[in-house]
Design a protein around this motif. Structure first.
Motif, mmCIF file in Angstrom:
data_model
loop_
_atom_site.group_PDB
_atom_site.id
_atom_site.type_symbol
_atom_site.label_atom_id
_atom_site.label_comp_id
_atom_site.label_asym_id
_atom_site.label_seq_id
_atom_site.Cartn_x
_atom_site.Cartn_y
_atom_site.Cartn_z
ATOM 1 N N UNK A 123 29.919 -27.858 -4.945
ATOM 2 C CA UNK A 123 29.331 -29.190 -4.846
ATOM 3 C C UNK A 123 29.848 -29.910 -3.597
ATOM 4 N N UNK A 124 31.148 -29.849 -3.376
ATOM 5 C CA UNK A 124 31.741 -30.507 -2.205
ATOM 6 C C UNK A 124 31.204 -29.888 -0.917
ATOM 7 N N UNK A 125 31.050 -28.568 -0.878
ATOM 8 C CA UNK A 125 30.533 -27.902 0.319
ATOM 9 C C UNK A 125 29.117 -28.388 0.635
ATOM 10 N N UNK A 126 28.277 -28.547 -0.397
ATOM 11 C CA UNK A 126 26.913 -29.048 -0.172
ATOM 12 C C UNK A 126 26.937 -30.492 0.338
ATOM 13 N N UNK A 127 27.849 -31.305 -0.207
ATOM 14 C CA UNK A 127 27.929 -32.694 0.212
ATOM 15 C C UNK A 127 28.429 -32.811 1.655
ATOM 16 N N UNK A 128 29.330 -31.917 2.050
ATOM 17 C CA UNK A 128 29.802 -31.926 3.438
ATOM 18 C C UNK A 128 28.634 -31.636 4.380
ATOM 19 N N UNK A 129 27.828 -30.641 4.038
ATOM 20 C CA UNK A 129 26.675 -30.304 4.875
ATOM 21 C C UNK A 129 25.704 -31.473 4.961
ATOM 22 N N UNK A 130 25.445 -32.139 3.836
ATOM 23 C CA UNK A 130 24.547 -33.289 3.843
ATOM 24 C C UNK A 130 25.112 -34.428 4.682
ATOM 25 N N UNK A 131 26.416 -34.653 4.594
ATOM 26 C CA UNK A 131 27.038 -35.732 5.360
ATOM 27 C C UNK A 131 26.955 -35.453 6.855
ATOM 28 N N UNK A 132 27.215 -34.208 7.251
ATOM 29 C CA UNK A 132 27.150 -33.864 8.672
ATOM 30 C C UNK A 132 25.734 -34.054 9.202
ATOM 31 N N UNK A 133 24.741 -33.615 8.437
ATOM 32 C CA UNK A 133 23.346 -33.822 8.849
ATOM 33 C C UNK A 133 23.028 -35.307 8.992
ATOM 34 N N UNK A 134 23.487 -36.104 8.038
ATOM 35 C CA UNK A 134 23.207 -37.535 8.062
ATOM 36 C C UNK A 134 23.857 -38.211 9.262
ATOM 37 N N UNK A 135 25.127 -37.898 9.515
ATOM 38 C CA UNK A 135 25.801 -38.494 10.667
ATOM 39 C C UNK A 135 25.167 -38.045 11.979
ATOM 40 N N UNK A 136 24.757 -36.780 12.054
ATOM 41 C CA UNK A 136 24.132 -36.290 13.273
ATOM 42 C C UNK A 136 22.834 -37.042 13.554
ATOM 43 N N UNK A 137 22.130 -37.391 12.484
ATOM 44 C CA UNK A 137 20.860 -38.105 12.632
ATOM 45 C C UNK A 137 21.067 -39.569 12.989
ATOM 46 N N UNK A 138 22.087 -40.202 12.395
ATOM 47 C CA UNK A 138 22.248 -41.646 12.545
ATOM 48 C C UNK A 138 23.396 -42.067 13.472
ATOM 49 N N UNK A 139 24.473 -41.291 13.492
ATOM 50 C CA UNK A 139 25.618 -41.617 14.346
ATOM 51 C C UNK A 139 26.149 -40.346 15.006
ATOM 52 N N UNK A 140 25.405 -39.785 15.950
ATOM 53 C CA UNK A 140 25.800 -38.502 16.541
ATOM 54 C C UNK A 140 27.138 -38.554 17.263
ATOM 55 N N UNK A 141 27.554 -39.745 17.737
ATOM 56 C CA UNK A 141 28.843 -39.842 18.420
ATOM 57 C C UNK A 141 29.998 -39.513 17.472
ATOM 58 N N UNK A 142 29.830 -39.809 16.173
ATOM 59 C CA UNK A 142 30.861 -39.470 15.182
ATOM 60 C C UNK A 142 31.014 -37.947 15.093
#
Length: 291
Positions: A123-142
């Motif tokens: 579950x945590x691994x899936x959430x990490x992937x979702x978080x990285x995708x979200x940050x890349x879309x909205x805050x790529x500098x992070x």
């Protein structure tokens, strides 16, 4: 995703005027290891998709209905597996998972306390992937800053020949204790490990190198290990046993004893080498911690 599943299901329902009540159940498979046999797998069942919901689209254009059904099926499966939308982020997701997973699993409150540790890690691994995708879309500098920091951290570990597991230890290790562990390991296990290594190292290396060369897909490596292992077994061990029988003056009891000893000592030698490397690294980390 290929369209065969949706096409078969919709054509079957259409042939019966959508009276069968067929459903497609999205299933997510999350493997603990794609490289090893008998690794654990988490099977996650999604909400069934009713094919009757696609009847109108199918009546207008069967191809459109197939694409709609496949899109919905893919969406449901994607939410139940470790899915990385952008392949270039896969390595970053992998490193974040390795470094922070234990800490995030301990803090995760959305799963039942009865959930197995394996299910919580998935579950945590899936959430990490979702978080990285979200940050890349909205805050790529992070994402960029995080990638740089992780790369610097991994380079430091590489130069020091340490592992992240050691750095995350709760207690500072004792140099004396690690030295004692290493000395006891060598004293007690080296003779048996050396025996197993002497007679099993060549086939082990041949199987490993052969499987790597033949397999372009990491998930198929274990199948090639079986194939190459079967060939190596026939070519290596019978001549070895024949030579041992001759060396032992044709004594069948001693030949049988030698034959039976090969597998357990070979496995023991592999375990010994793993532990030896680990103890050396732990000793090195203990030394770093005292400096």
């Amino acid at each position: 995703m290929r369209t065969g599943t949706a096409r078969i299901a919709l054509e079957t329902e259409a042939a019966h005027d959508f009276t069968l009540g067929l459903k497609l159940v999205p299933v997510g498979l999350n493997f603990e290891s794609s490289r090893h046999f008998r690794s654990r797998v988490l099977v996650s069942l999604g909400r069934p998709l009713d094919l009757i919901d696609y009847r109108e689209a199918h009546d207008e254009d069967p191809q459109v209905a197939v694409r709609l059904l496949i899109a919905d099926l893919a969406k449901h499966i994607r939410s139940r597996v470790l899915h990385i939308e952008r392949s270039e982020l896969g390595e970053l997701v992998h490193h974040i998972d390795r470094i922070y997973q234990d800490e995030l699993v301990d803090k995760e409150k959305r799963l039942s306390l009865r959930a197995s540790p394996f299910r919580r890690r998935q579950f945590v691994a899936r959430e990490i992937a979702r978080a990285v995708d979200s940050f890349f879309e909205n805050e790529p500098d992070v994402i960029w800053r995080l990638s740089v920091r992780i790369q610097e951290y991994r380079e430091l570990l590489s130069r020091a020949r340490l592992s992240d597991e050691m750095v995350r230890m709760q207690k500072d290790p004792s140099v004396q204790r690690r030295l004692l562990h290493l000395a006891l390991l060598i004293l007690l296990a080296l003779p048996i490990a050396a025996y197993g290594l002497l007679f099993n190292y060549i086939p082990y290396r041949l199987i490993r190198l052969g499987a790597r060369r033949l397999s372009s897909d990491p998930t198929k490596t274990h199948w090639y290990q079986l194939l190459v292992g079967a060939i190596v077994y026939v070519l290596y061990y019978p001549p070895l046993l024949y030579a041992a029988h001759r060396f032992l003056d044709g004594s069948w009891p001693r030949t049988v004893a030698f034959t039976v000893s090969l597998l357990p000592t070979g496995l023991f030698a592999r375990w010994f080498l793993y532990r030896l490397v680990r103890e050396r690294r732990m000793l090195r980390f203990a030394w770093f911690s005292t400096v």
